[in-house]
Motif scaffolding. Sequence first.
Motif: not given
Ligand code: F42
Length: 147
Positions: A18, A48-50, A54, A57, A70, A73, A81-82, A85, A127
Amino acid sequence: MAIDGEYVPSPASWVRDQVEAYEGSGGRQGTTLRDTELPVVIVTNRGAKTGAVRKTPLMRVEHDGSYLAVGSKGGAPQNPVWVYNLRANPDVELQDGQDKWSMTARELTGEERGLWWERAVAAFPPYAEYQKKTTRLIPVFVLEKTQ
Ligand code: F42
């Protein structure tokens, strides 16, 4: 302020695809949630860490030029995780279709959260179901244009 640096795409392919469709078309394609007509924005921020760039959507919840992020998830037991961040690095860029802004994220509590939560459910009714599915209070951030 532009969020420059190494972009690390989401490990989830539908999310990564996306972002690619949205950004690759300059905000003309890939702008709705799959199987719906409901609009999506892209939030760019730092890990936050790296410190890596990021891109997330999220559903478009807009009011008077500010937006709501919002952390639903899909009603999962853990915050996305965001959320961590944004708490660590509140400077973000937001793309809404062809428009892009620098914004600052501020987590909401109390009455202000309640007001924005109503706007969120009006924009994206699932939601409300997501909140019922989980015991955590879904975190929400207002994204305001950086002065
Ligand atoms: N998610 C929502 O929560 N709300 C919404 O309204 C929403 C709408 C939406 C619409 C379209 C679409 O395509 C996706 C949508 N999502 C929505 C999903 C959203 O985009 C995210 O994928 C979802 O919320 C999960 O977010 P997440 O940050 O947990 O993502 C995981 C899968 C991810 O990317 N993890 C990374 C990883 O590599 O595992 C995280 C990496 C990261 O941020 N690391 C941090 C760093 O420092 O780089 C440190 C992490 C730590 O340990 O502190």
